[in-house]
Design an enzyme around this catalytic site. Structure first.
Site, PDB file in Angstrom:
ATOM      1  CE1 TYR A 220      -3.787  -2.219  -0.247  1.00  0.00           C
ATOM      2  CE2 TYR A 220      -2.870  -3.327   1.670  1.00  0.00           C
ATOM      3  CZ  TYR A 220      -3.769  -3.294   0.622  1.00  0.00           C
ATOM      4  OH  TYR A 220      -4.639  -4.340   0.430  1.00  0.00           O
ATOM      5  NE  ARG A 259      -4.656 -11.636  -6.979  1.00  0.00           N
ATOM      6  CZ  ARG A 259      -4.783 -10.978  -5.815  1.00  0.00           C
ATOM      7  NH1 ARG A 259      -5.630 -10.011  -5.674  1.00  0.00           N
ATOM      8  NH2 ARG A 259      -4.019 -11.305  -4.794  1.00  0.00           N
ATOM      9  CG  ASP A 261      -2.090 -14.242  -3.817  1.00  0.00           C
ATOM     10  OD1 ASP A 261      -2.398 -13.813  -4.941  1.00  0.00           O
ATOM     11  OD2 ASP A 261      -2.382 -13.653  -2.756  1.00  0.00           O
ATOM     12  CD  GLU A 274      -4.222 -15.106  -0.059  1.00  0.00           C
ATOM     13  OE1 GLU A 274      -5.228 -15.236   0.659  1.00  0.00           O
ATOM     14  OE2 GLU A 274      -3.762 -14.004  -0.379  1.00  0.00           O
ATOM     15  CG  ASN A 276      -6.783 -13.448  -2.688  1.00  0.00           C
ATOM     16  OD1 ASN A 276      -6.744 -13.184  -1.496  1.00  0.00           O
ATOM     17  ND2 ASN A 276      -5.686 -13.688  -3.394  1.00  0.00           N
ATOM     18  N   GLY A 280      -9.454  -7.452  -5.550  1.00  0.00           N
ATOM     19  CA  GLY A 280      -9.609  -5.996  -5.626  1.00  0.00           C
ATOM     20  C   GLY A 280      -9.933  -5.536  -7.035  1.00  0.00           C
TER      21      GLY A 280
HETATM   22  N1  LIG Z   1       5.698 -18.983   2.890  1.00  0.00           N
HETATM   23  C1  LIG Z   1       6.014 -17.833   2.298  1.00  0.00           C
HETATM   24  N2  LIG Z   1       7.270 -17.663   1.765  1.00  0.00           N
HETATM   25  C2  LIG Z   1       7.613 -16.496   1.183  1.00  0.00           C
HETATM   26  N3  LIG Z   1       6.790 -15.438   1.048  1.00  0.00           N
HETATM   27  C3  LIG Z   1       5.536 -15.554   1.555  1.00  0.00           C
HETATM   28  C4  LIG Z   1       5.091 -16.756   2.196  1.00  0.00           C
HETATM   29  N4  LIG Z   1       3.812 -16.558   2.609  1.00  0.00           N
HETATM   30  C5  LIG Z   1       3.474 -15.308   2.216  1.00  0.00           C
HETATM   31  N5  LIG Z   1       4.504 -14.695   1.589  1.00  0.00           N
HETATM   32  C6  LIG Z   1       4.500 -13.337   1.035  1.00  0.00           C
HETATM   33  O1  LIG Z   1       3.515 -12.565   1.671  1.00  0.00           O
HETATM   34  C7  LIG Z   1       2.485 -12.169   0.737  1.00  0.00           C
HETATM   35  C8  LIG Z   1       1.108 -12.256   1.384  1.00  0.00           C
HETATM   36  O2  LIG Z   1       0.861 -13.591   1.777  1.00  0.00           O
HETATM   37  P1  LIG Z   1      -0.527 -14.327   1.518  1.00  0.00           P
HETATM   38  O3  LIG Z   1      -0.398 -15.701   2.079  1.00  0.00           O
HETATM   39  O4  LIG Z   1      -0.901 -14.208   0.093  1.00  0.00           O
HETATM   40  O5  LIG Z   1      -1.535 -13.515   2.463  1.00  0.00           O
HETATM   41  P2  LIG Z   1      -2.517 -12.269   2.216  1.00  0.00           P
HETATM   42  O6  LIG Z   1      -3.893 -12.826   2.428  1.00  0.00           O
HETATM   43  O7  LIG Z   1      -2.153 -11.286   3.263  1.00  0.00           O
HETATM   44  O8  LIG Z   1      -2.315 -11.778   0.805  1.00  0.00           O
HETATM   45  C9  LIG Z   1       2.645 -13.101  -0.444  1.00  0.00           C
HETATM   46  O9  LIG Z   1       2.225 -12.513  -1.648  1.00  0.00           O
HETATM   47  C10 LIG Z   1       4.140 -13.382  -0.439  1.00  0.00           C
HETATM   48  O10 LIG Z   1       4.852 -12.338  -1.077  1.00  0.00           O
HETATM   49 MG   LIG Z   2      -2.241 -12.892  -0.899  1.00  0.00          MG
END
Ligand SMILES: Nc1ncnc2c1ncn2[C@@H]1O[C@H](COP(=O)(O)OP(=O)(O)O)[C@@H](O)[C@H]1O
Ligand SMILES: [Mg+2]
Length: 310
Positions: A220, A259, A261, A274, A276, A280
């Site tokens: 953000y 979406r 990730d 995850e 979504n 957005g």
């Molecule tokens: N196990 C992981 N290893 C490396 N980066 C991670 C990991 N889990 C999350 N991240 C980083 O954090 C970001 C957000 O995590 P995510 O699990 O997608 O949760 P959110 O619901 O907050 O988007 C991801 O896009 C990634 O860049």
């Molecule tokens: Mg995410």
């Protein structure tokens, strides 16, 4: 089929931590629907009177642009089922499932899809493991609330001795916590939506951040993240990720849009983080950019999403 005469409500805002983003997305979708000729569209900031309001205003279709709690987790979807009002996107089950990262990973893993090794730690929850179980994981790890978004409550932890502080931070947001091995490499996301009755997968978007990982600040703060679209990956990796995205979407029971990730390690092995279910829709959001990269304008994307209402 939704027609230009239909009385449509764009539902946004709500009570979650992602309220502000949702309000911006909602306004953009509302304006797109106006441009598309849906003249009987109203914009509603969801509050506890929402059911009465939808009934009073004789709403025929709801366009959902809510994020997080009550909006993306099956609650509003269940209410709309009871009211008998068609709504866009995912149904109750897929919404509720994907809101919980732990449950999502269990389902995807069972189907043979790649997820990052993790353990689930509880503070007050039921699915429980003692934190000492985390010793089986390779550090560094990512500690995250199982139910939250926008990287809220997450921290990277380098060794076991520093775990308790991160668990404490995460537990302020959710009693169920995922401790996941940290994957060093790339962070990407892939969109899915329906176009002319066909489920389509978008190009892969990579987030290249100035911070160590894609945290709240990187998400953000203007200029903290560079967006690479399409991501620079070997063709076979791109194809495999897109195929996995579609499978994950289907296995989670998603309909209409999602979406997914991922993280990708330095040897191009990829893992789902995850799903979504209401991505957005601001003019700077991922899904509109991904759609644009495949020749689908913002307005056409909104039309595609609207037509998923049933
Ligand atoms: N196990 C992981 N290893 C490396 N980066 C991670 C990991 N889990 C999350 N991240 C980083 O954090 C970001 C957000 O995590 P995510 O699990 O997608 O949760 P959110 O619901 O907050 O988007 C991801 O896009 C990634 O860049
Ligand atoms: Mg995410």
């Amino acid at each position: 089929m939704v027609s230009t005469d239909s009385v449509i409500a764009v539902l946004c805002g709500g009570f979650s931590a992602e309220r502000e983003v949702s309000l911006r997305s909602g306004k953009n979708c509302y304006e797109a629907l106006q441009r598309l000729g849906y003249a009987n569209t109203v914009l509603i900031d969801m509050d506890r009177t929402v059911a009465c309001r939808l009934v009073d205003e004789k709403i025929e279709v709801v366009f959902l642009v809510l994020h997080g709690k009550y909006g993306e987790d099956g609650c509003i979807q269940g209410m709309l089922e009871i009211l008998g009002i068609p709504y866009t996107g995912n149904r109750v089950m897929a919404s509720a499932l994907t809101m919980d990262k732990d449950m999502t990973k269990r389902i995807l893993k069972e189907a043979g899809l790649p997820v990052v090794p993790s353990v689930t730690v509880y503070q007050n929850g039921k699915r429980s493991d003692d934190p000492s179980v985390c010793k089986t994981l390779q550090f560094p790890v990512m500690v995250k609330p199982a139910i939250e978004g926008s990287s809220i409550g997450m921290s990277k932890v380098d060794d076991f001795s520093k775990l308790s502080g991160a668990l404490e931070t995460a537990s302020r947001h959710c009693s169920l916590i995922l401790v996941e091995e940290f994957v060093t490499g790339k962070s990407v996301t892939v969109g899915v939506f329906e176009r002319n009755g066909e489920t389509v997968v978008t190009p892969i978007l990579e987030f290249r951040t100035k911070t160590e990982w894609y945290d709240y600040e990187a998400k953000y703060t203007h200029g903290m993240t560079e967006f690479i679209l399409p991501a620079e990956l070997p063709e076979e990796v791109t194809e495999a990720i897109q195929k996995t995205t579609l499978k994950a979407h289907q296995i989670a029971g998603c309909t209409g849009l999602s979406r997914v990730d991922f993280v990708i390690d330095t040897e191009n092995r990829f893992y789902i983080l995850e799903i979504n279910t209401i991505p957005g829709m601001t003019d700077l959001s991922d899904l509109p950019a991904q759609a644009k990269a495949m020749g689908v304008s913002y307005d056409e994307l909104v039309e595609c999403i609207l037509q998923t209402a049933h």
